[in-house]
Write an enzyme that holds these catalytic residues in place. Structure first.
Site, PDB file in Angstrom:
ATOM      1  N   GLU A 113      18.656  28.788  12.495  1.00  0.00           N
ATOM      2  CA  GLU A 113      17.103  29.245  11.752  1.00  0.00           C
ATOM      3  C   GLU A 113      16.612  28.493  12.432  1.00  0.00           C
ATOM      4  OE1 GLU A 113      17.778  32.745   9.605  1.00  0.00           O
ATOM      5  OE2 GLU A 113      18.110  31.515   8.519  1.00  0.00           O
ATOM      6  N   HIS A 147      18.346  30.879  -0.114  1.00  0.00           N
ATOM      7  CA  HIS A 147      18.756  31.928  -0.258  1.00  0.00           C
ATOM      8  C   HIS A 147      18.721  32.831  -2.119  1.00  0.00           C
ATOM      9  CE1 HIS A 147      21.527  31.669   3.950  1.00  0.00           C
ATOM     10  NE2 HIS A 147      19.809  32.126   4.012  1.00  0.00           N
ATOM     11  N   HIS A 183      17.465  38.196   2.598  1.00  0.00           N
ATOM     12  CA  HIS A 183      17.762  37.241   2.788  1.00  0.00           C
ATOM     13  C   HIS A 183      17.562  35.533   2.144  1.00  0.00           C
ATOM     14  CE1 HIS A 183      18.047  34.273   7.027  1.00  0.00           C
ATOM     15  NE2 HIS A 183      18.510  33.807   5.724  1.00  0.00           N
ATOM     16  N   HIS A 239      14.060  26.481   3.212  1.00  0.00           N
ATOM     17  CA  HIS A 239      15.282  27.474   3.686  1.00  0.00           C
ATOM     18  C   HIS A 239      15.971  28.439   2.522  1.00  0.00           C
ATOM     19  CE1 HIS A 239      16.195  31.376   4.735  1.00  0.00           C
ATOM     20  NE2 HIS A 239      17.194  31.043   5.846  1.00  0.00           N
TER      21      HIS A 239
END
Lengths: 270, 270, 270, 270
Positions: free
Chosen positions: A108, A129, A198, A127
């Site tokens: 990613e 989660h 996500h 990024h």
């Protein structure tokens, strides 16, 4: 110092050698800038792990190169809580590594590359989660600022629905430049974008800003989750949010100091 | 001891030197009183961090000077979990430092200054952003005692809406004497005041009382948050609350002992 | 060993000296029994602290004397997480210490004394303020078994409303034999009793049974709190609950082993 | 190495001695395979404890023998957080130990045995009581994937109601081959099965897959619990879930690395 620098960024080294011919002090300054940045980058990864923003082997941080805005640093595919200097790789905005050395990359990385393309003022991207943010993405409940520490949100966080850009049968990952560009478009000028089912990304003009935004977005999500069950919620208005965001930006170091102490005590030495 | 004392409070030192001319034992007693107070203050900061009342670089504790009620001690702008003796500053009720030495102060020191002005019996103040309290402030759901450990609440905690005193475009911070006075007015004679979209403050006649009130307010908030979802809640009545508050005040040391042990094990040595 | 024993229980020592004249092995056996019991009692206090059942300076454990059923052991008024051998006191069922030595006692020792009077088969009692249980007591929502580990609940836990026994202006504490007797009456033959606005007590035929019931009651409360928000709940029926309770009783040592390892690692040495 | 191996699996040793006559290298390879598997098994137990999947003395992991698909390895009845090499036992699919040596077994070993019988491709099974999953089992609320890390769920997890197979008066435990077979039938081809009022099991083609499924099922349950309170939930569709499950399977090692580091730091040495 110089050894670490050399490993990380051979392309830059060429530049430096070239500039070193003209001005050695400039080269030394570059080297020192990068060294300090990588040091901060490694610490930031540990902080993200210790603060519960990236608890496992997924999620990642990047920082744009201060030398070449068309490049950014990112760890090889490894848990943030274990990242060391040797894991740091340099990539271009096509997501291509300048110094692969057989290391596996995060698929990613295009999240980062495309945001850097679309947002010239952004120098760092997280990024994550973190579970507290997910319910907002899958229900469409607006994530807005209820804690002044999350004033940077200003308005409701946009939500990226990968089905809009990638169809109904993706593997949910932003694994192409096209998906990255679609995500960056949803992000727009916002400081954060939720990803349905996500996670989320925060951006900042520095590692510290992107990281602290991720941490306080998570806290704000937990507070709002409970407040919504109690009744009508008074959010920060736009002026309040914008004003306190500016104030908080000037005080990041105060939280950074204790986050760093805690993180270095709870993750392996590097 | 004397060295630390001298750093903290030069104005008081003058007083002591003066009194020392007349009576050395009195001076020594003052010095010892302040030393012990600062020791307790530092430990209390670590406890607030370890118990989750002040998890990051924001939030602060103050204690009124036992020598001059027009002064109070507070840390320089630093995370509670890292505060040491050298971080302690003495301020007057205008929020001016007596011993600045280039140290950055908390911009919200006016919370403390104005509460000390308005409430002569108050000797300590805690300012916290603990997430469990925030939902009450932003929804107006009354924070009332459901746990006997929070009997000190007696009635619903008042909520400070900064828009009433500062208008719709503040940065949410109580950064002037005027805002501090407005907050103190909302607090009134209560032991706690919630701040909409921001946090809360507890007050006490001692460090231990203010700190334990903050800790148990947080626990009571968590319990009430769940109880409200189950149905009609039986709160402590005023007599029960007042009575158990008095009992608990006499037993603070019992929790303090373990809070201190835990805090000193989880935060850096000082 | 003998020294510790002598400190704890002088009355029993007399008995032992007497019996020692007739049969030394018997005396040694008594001594060893008590020593092991006190060792287990201290470990159990640390477990209650580490498992979050008694997080601060309040809450307590007691165990009935194996020599004289009219007596029980309890710590002086001290945080469970810090209890050592020297803190253990022996009390009679009137709540009077046999060996006070200037140590402050828990004012709620009458909870224990009166339960021992009313329930001859009970040999240990836990008193806790664990937050997860409180919502049930203040809303009247029945605490029933949804986890097989809490099968011992069998039916809904009874709730003690101190206003019924002590009127509307108590300080919430069970600080007299009369209030203790009223609590014991509400407990009846149950394994647990909730106290409105205060906490709960579990009882057992051994330290391990009372402690494990407290730990699993807390877990069951957390599970049920969430299940109730999802819809109609299937509880264990009485046969299932009674059967699994018997099975679990035979396996307590398996959890005790890891609870002990964790507790001794997280609390100070003793 | 050889010593540990010999203790664990005497039946296999016979096989090896036999094969050793013909081909020593093959025997050494077997031995090394088993040694590495047991090493991973012990680490996996510690991970399950550290990640909160098996917090106490209940819950267990098994792995099918790579040498004989009719056998599997499992710890003696002991807390996962304390399991060592010496605790590992080998059982056949009737749940009979090959090497009992007086060690007490888990009464629910039939969960594992019957799943291995019914699902030839399954090589590891986790049994857990993690609280976050229980509300789904007792309310019938479908546990479906909202986090892409739990894509492996694909559809709603089936729920095993022991009353259907064992009647209304069991002790809730799967303590016979018949109950195990009924559970395996409810599991069907799914990766997870919830057990009403009890817990859940995950299966996998490897220890790492079964363990990571348990960890992410728990996280997905927490996220979904909150999302359901916010409104209408968008779940992963079947294509998304299946695709990301495949991707995640290829990246398990990335989380495993940090889970292992954390687990070995938080549980006793072995």
């Amino acid at each position: 110092m110089a050894r670490i620098w050399a490993r990380i960024c051979p392309a830059v080294l060429v530049l430096l050698c070239w500039s070193a011919g003209a001005a050695t002090p400039a080269a030394a300054q570059y080297s020192s800038t990068i060294s300090e940045l990588i040091e901060e980058f490694v610490v930031a990864n540990r902080i993200l792990a210790d603060q519960g923003v990236i608890a496992d082997g997924f999620g990642h941080l990047s920082v744009r190169s201060p030398i070449d805005p068309g490049r950014f640093f990112m760890s090889r595919a490894r848990a943030a809580g274990l990242v060391t200097h040797d894991d740091v790789m340099e990539l271009d905005l096509a997501g291509k590594p300048l110094d692969e050395r057989g290391r596996r990359m995060f698929s990613e990385r295009f999240i980062h590359a495309e945001i850097y393309k679309a947002r010239p003022e952004v120098n760092a991207v997280v990024h994550s989660h973190a579970p507290a943010l997910l319910p907002f993405g899958v229900t469409g409940t607006p994530l807005r600022p209820v804690s002044h520490m999350a004033g940077f949100l200003i308005r409701a966080a946009p939500v990226f629905e990968i089905r809009d850009a990638g169809g109904d049968a993706t593997d949910m990952l932003v694994r192409t430049p096209e998906l990255g560009a679609a995500l960056a478009k949803t992000l727009g000028q916002a400081p954060i974008v939720l990803m349905r089912g996500h996670g989320f990304n925060t951006v900042g003009n520095s590692i510290k800003q992107a990281v602290s935004r991720a941490i306080y977005a998570e806290i704000n999500a937990r507070i709002l989750t409970e407040a919504l069950k109690m009744g009508s919620v008074v959010y920060l208005n736009e002026a309040e949010a914008a004003n306190i965001a500016k104030t908080n930006d000037a005080s990041i170091d105060r939280s950074w100091e204790i986050w760093k102490v805690k993180a270095l005590a709870s993750t392996p030495k590097f």
